[in-house]
Design an enzyme around this catalytic site. Structure first.
Site, PDB file in Angstrom:
ATOM      1  N   CYS A 113       0.844  -1.191   0.000  1.00  7.77           N
ATOM      2  CA  CYS A 113       0.000   0.000   0.000  1.00  7.77           C
ATOM      3  C   CYS A 113       0.880   1.243   0.000  1.00  7.77           C
ATOM      4  CB  CYS A 113      -0.850   0.034   1.251  1.00  7.77           C
ATOM      5  SG  CYS A 113      -1.648  -1.526   1.617  1.00  7.77           S
ATOM      6  N   ARG A 143       1.139   1.623  -6.131  1.00  3.71           N
ATOM      7  CA  ARG A 143       1.503   0.669  -5.061  1.00  3.71           C
ATOM      8  C   ARG A 143       0.306  -0.165  -4.636  1.00  3.71           C
ATOM      9  NH1 ARG A 143       6.128   1.699  -2.468  1.00  3.71           N
ATOM     10  NH2 ARG A 143       5.368   0.618  -0.622  1.00  3.71           N
ATOM     11  N   TRP A 196      -3.700  -2.040  -1.146  1.00  8.60           N
ATOM     12  CA  TRP A 196      -3.730  -3.288  -1.912  1.00  8.60           C
ATOM     13  C   TRP A 196      -4.113  -4.333  -0.905  1.00  8.60           C
ATOM     14  CZ3 TRP A 196       0.032  -7.583  -2.660  1.00  8.60           C
ATOM     15  CH2 TRP A 196      -0.353  -8.415  -3.698  1.00  8.60           C
ATOM     16  N   ASN A 239       0.811  -0.132   6.144  1.00 12.09           N
ATOM     17  CA  ASN A 239       1.275  -0.931   5.008  1.00 12.09           C
ATOM     18  C   ASN A 239       2.031  -2.120   5.591  1.00 12.09           C
ATOM     19  OD1 ASN A 239       2.211  -1.995   2.635  1.00 12.09           O
ATOM     20  ND2 ASN A 239       3.872  -0.507   2.411  1.00 12.09           N
ATOM     21  N   GLY A 240       1.508  -3.346   5.389  1.00 13.49           N
ATOM     22  CA  GLY A 240       2.192  -4.537   5.919  1.00 13.49           C
ATOM     23  C   GLY A 240       1.183  -5.500   6.514  1.00 13.49           C
ATOM     24  N   GLU A 283      10.089 -14.423 -19.483  1.00 14.24           N
ATOM     25  CA  GLU A 283       9.795 -13.002 -19.272  1.00 14.24           C
ATOM     26  C   GLU A 283       8.794 -12.517 -20.311  1.00 14.24           C
ATOM     27  OE1 GLU A 283       9.952 -10.949 -17.074  1.00 14.24           O
ATOM     28  OE2 GLU A 283       9.702  -9.009 -18.055  1.00 14.24           O
ATOM     29  N   LYS A 328       5.150 -10.829 -19.310  1.00 15.03           N
ATOM     30  CA  LYS A 328       4.740  -9.496 -19.777  1.00 15.03           C
ATOM     31  C   LYS A 328       3.369  -9.558 -20.423  1.00 15.03           C
ATOM     32  CE  LYS A 328       6.825  -7.043 -18.017  1.00 15.03           C
ATOM     33  NZ  LYS A 328       7.488  -7.918 -17.121  1.00 15.03           N
ATOM     34  N   GLU A 371       0.485 -10.576 -17.783  1.00 10.58           N
ATOM     35  CA  GLU A 371       0.163  -9.698 -16.646  1.00 10.58           C
ATOM     36  C   GLU A 371      -0.491  -8.386 -17.080  1.00 10.58           C
ATOM     37  OE1 GLU A 371       3.249  -8.051 -14.153  1.00 10.58           O
ATOM     38  OE2 GLU A 371       4.679  -8.126 -15.784  1.00 10.58           O
ATOM     39  N   HIS A 399       7.305 -33.331 -25.414  1.00 11.28           N
ATOM     40  CA  HIS A 399       7.029 -34.105 -24.190  1.00 11.28           C
ATOM     41  C   HIS A 399       5.682 -33.740 -23.581  1.00 11.28           C
ATOM     42  CE1 HIS A 399      11.054 -35.754 -24.305  1.00 11.28           C
ATOM     43  NE2 HIS A 399      11.486 -34.527 -24.551  1.00 11.28           N
ATOM     44  N   LYS A 446       2.736  -3.034  -7.589  1.00  6.24           N
ATOM     45  CA  LYS A 446       4.099  -2.835  -8.082  1.00  6.24           C
ATOM     46  C   LYS A 446       5.128  -3.601  -7.259  1.00  6.24           C
ATOM     47  CE  LYS A 446       7.417  -1.349 -10.565  1.00  6.24           C
ATOM     48  NZ  LYS A 446       7.647  -2.071 -11.826  1.00  6.24           N
TER      49      LYS A 446
HETATM   50  C1  AGP Z   1       7.013  -8.035 -13.259  1.00  6.90           C
HETATM   51  O1  AGP Z   1       6.503  -7.347 -14.391  1.00  6.90           O
HETATM   52  C2  AGP Z   1       5.992  -8.130 -12.139  1.00  6.90           C
HETATM   53  N1  AGP Z   1       5.512  -6.843 -11.779  1.00  6.90           N
HETATM   54  C3  AGP Z   1       6.493  -8.935 -10.953  1.00  6.90           C
HETATM   55  O2  AGP Z   1       6.720 -10.251 -11.402  1.00  6.90           O
HETATM   56  C4  AGP Z   1       7.788  -8.428 -10.298  1.00  6.90           C
HETATM   57  O3  AGP Z   1       8.888  -8.649 -11.166  1.00  6.90           O
HETATM   58  C5  AGP Z   1       8.028  -9.221  -9.014  1.00  6.90           C
HETATM   59  O4  AGP Z   1       6.963  -8.962  -8.130  1.00  6.90           O
HETATM   60  C6  AGP Z   1       9.356  -8.871  -8.303  1.00  6.90           C
HETATM   61  O5  AGP Z   1       9.352  -7.520  -7.923  1.00  6.90           O
HETATM   62  P1  AGP Z   1      10.742  -6.857  -7.448  1.00  6.90           P
HETATM   63  O6  AGP Z   1      11.689  -6.893  -8.610  1.00  6.90           O
HETATM   64  O7  AGP Z   1      10.369  -5.464  -7.040  1.00  6.90           O
HETATM   65  O8  AGP Z   1      11.265  -7.667  -6.291  1.00  6.90           O
END
Ligand code: AGP
Length: 611
Positions: free
Chosen positions: A2, A27, A76, A102-103, A482, A486, A489, A505, A606
């Site tokens: 958050c 966030r 969040w 936050n936490g 990766e 992308k 997500e 396989h 994020k």
């Molecule tokens: C990547 O596009 C995602 N937002 C997510 O997988 C991210 O890479 C992951 O949460 C790790 O975050 P960080 O690099 O801030 O530790």
């Protein structure tokens, strides 16, 4: 994860709190709220489910909330659905304390039971409401004493902004495993989870340590350590401009950040190649200590993990040291074979990912030396590591990382060449050649950006797909992961990455007529092998897109793939950094065609600072 902010000073607090929340919405954005002490000493509370825009409406852009001291929060959800009742700030039963958090409070259940037995009633499903009632239960007229008593009872990770109606103008900021930064002003002071919420008011900041708490008034910030002892304010100056936190003319932060990659890479690389050698800031690994390293473990989550998978090849090829790449959320629980002869490399853009922090602590406890590669200055991971190499990508706002990923690769590549030289595996000439190849990478990424129009066209092929497969071998298999992440997500299309050799396989059974398959052929040594996989899947009806280096058997690929994307050629071990660019652009344009929320995808945040 958050965003929280607190302000106290001579100006109206509400508009400043709203603006701060807007800068931190990346966030977390499923509910928001604020609490402001009115000039008459009343605690005014507004909370909405949904985005910060709803809070602007509810408070008439802040005008309906007079007062010069307040706290605010954009959420969040962890404990409890994203409803108005579960939004923060949470208020104590008699309305005296308001808390933004936050936490996660790990012992909240026992504390809640105790408070209920004392007669406290709860109106939310949050763990934060327990904190507000603990404060009320501990309060005998002294605000700081109530905070200290509460802190003695709770366990877990938290950043708090705390307001007490009996103490107008006074706030408490508390940090434990969740980021919180103090901002120092003239006639006002503030604090927030992220520096982008502070820079429009002040560039004078103090990064709080875990366990710290601060009493904040318009004229003074008094900082205390976990044991209650006063701490000096170690003030630093923030040098990011607001422009950096804005979109810079692009429609979305994600596209801005894709196009910032050449500059981010330049910043990350250029200052570390000087005087004919690689200088990794204050990180020094003498050959003796390197020779003592039995293995390297790279740990991270999400894209950072995929960066580790891709970067592994450079380290193993040049240093001949075994590299294990492990998901942090798994490593922390697997009783890892880590000791003083292990070097742990931690990758994280935010530096706040809880699983990564936990894995790092587990490995440190077993004697590993830790090198952190992070993007956020003074983040938790940066402060816990033995050594830190920053990626200097600048603020990354879009939830889907792009420059965070490529700059992590750049640091891993620099480390690989540096360590190989230290180990005597590269002579002067080879060392210089590898350095030159790294120097050229930002320019190759800049050239790859010219593929944007082509990727916008190809997005039309993907936009209605139900499934998309990414294939690759060796470095390309890491890149495939990766690329798949992308796409899924931000466009919400189901996308999976497979080692190309694995197709037969089982996976090939999934192919339907017209299924898009993206084959990564940037590892030139294995290009022919992957080309035959393209033929295999095409024979089963797949729509095939090949991504390959310019000049590399273009006629072979053009004869077997339906569409070809040619990227600037780079050494196999560096190719992921270049070839990821068209995959980022493809994901962006596919998501755009599908009308998805590109910078803030559903269900994501994020930085994942919860388990
Ligand atoms: C990547 O596009 C995602 N937002 C997510 O997988 C991210 O890479 C992951 O949460 C790790 O975050 P960080 O690099 O801030 O530790």
């Amino acid at each position: 994860m958050c965003g929280i902010i607190g302000f106290t000073g001579l100006k109206q607090a509400a508009p400043i709190l709203l603006e701060g929340l807007s800068r931190m919405e990346y966030r977390g954005y499923d509910s928001a709220g604020m609490a402001v002490t009115s000039p008459e000493g009343l605690l005014q509370l507004a909370r909405v489910s949904g985005k910060v825009a709803g809070l602007y409406d509810r408070t008439e852009n802040g005008a309906a909330f007079p007062g010069a001291c307040g706290i605010a929060h954009t959420r969040w959800a962890t404990h409890g659905a994203p409803t108005e009742a579960n939004a923060h700030p949470q208020v104590s039963m008699h309305g005296r304390f308001a808390v933004a958090h936050n936490g996660i409070i790990e012992n909240f259940a026992a504390l809640k039971k105790e408070l209920i037995e004392k007669g406290y009633a709860f109106t939310s499903q949050t763990d934060t409401e327990i904190v507000a009632n603990l404060l009320e239960d501990s309060y005998r007229g002294d605000f700081q004493e109530a905070v200290e008593k509460m802190l003695a009872r709770i366990e877990g990770s938290y950043a708090f902004a705390i307001l007490c109606a009996d103490h107008p103008g006074e706030l408490f900021a508390v940090r434990m495993n969740s980021p919180l930064i103090l901002g120092l002003g003239e006639g006002f002071n503030l604090f927030a989870s992220d520096v982008t919420a502070l820079v429009s008011h002040t560039r004078r900041v103090v990064y709080m340590d875990d366990g710290d708490y601060a009493r904040v008034t318009p004229d003074e910030v008094a900082l205390f350590a976990k044991d209650g002892s006063p701490k000096a304010l170690r003030e630093t100056r923030v040098n990011i401009s607001l422009a950096e936190a804005e979109k810079g003319g692009f429609e979305h932060f994600m596209m801005k950040e894709i196009f910032e990659q050449p500059e981010a890479l330049e910043k990350t690389i250029a200052s570390r190649i000087r005087g004919g050698e690689i200088v990794l800031d204050d990180f020094r690994l003498e050959s003796e200590s390197l020779k003592n390293i039995q293995k390297i473990v790279i740990t991270a989550c999400g894209s950072a993990y995929y960066a580790g998978l891709a970067g592994r090849y450079a380290i193993e090829k040049l240093c001949r040291i075994p590299v294990d790449v492990k998901l942090a959320s798994e490593l922390r629980y697997e009783d890892p074979l880590i000791d003083g002869r292990t070097m742990l490399i931690v990758l994280s853009q935010s530096g706040e990912t809880l699983d990564t922090i936990a894995a790092m602590k587990e490995c440190k406890a077993r004697g590993a030396k830790v090198l952190a590669i992070v993007n956020v200055a003074a983040s938790t991971i940066a402060r816990l590591a033995d050594h830190v190499l920053y990626t200097w990508a600048g603020p990354e706002i879009a939830v889907a990382t792009t420059k965070g990923y490529t700059t992590q690769l750049a640091v891993l590549d620099l480390f690989a060449v540096y360590a190989a030289r230290q180990l005597g595996r590269l002579d002067e000439e080879e060392y210089a050649a590898w350095m030159q190849k790294i120097r050229e990478l930002p320019g190759l990424v800049r050239k790859a950006l010219a593929l944007e129009p082509a990727m916008a066209d190809l997005a039309v092929l993907l936009k209605d797909a139900e499934h998309v497969f990414f294939l690759g071998r060796n470095t390309d298999s890491a890149l495939a992961m990766e690329g798949a992440l992308k796409l899924k997500e931000i466009s919400y299309i189901h996308a999976e990455a497979y080692a190309a050799g694995e197709l037969k396989h089982g996976t090939i059974a999934l192919l339907e007529e017209g299924t898009p398959v993206i084959a990564l052929c940037c590892n030139q040594a294995l290009l022919e092998k992957t080309a035959s996989n393209i033929i295999e899947v095409k024979a089963r009806g797949a729509k095939t897109i090949a991504v390959a280096p310019e000049g590399a058997a273009q006629e072979v690929l053009a004869s077997c793939a339906d569409r070809c994307v040619f990227v600037p050629a780079a050494d196999d071990i560096f190719s992921a950094m270049i070839a990821v660019v068209p995959l980022q652009l493809l994901a962006y344009h596919t998501a755009k065609l599908r009308g998805c929320s590109i910078d803030k995808p559903k269900n994501l945040a994020k930085s994942v600072t919860v388990e």
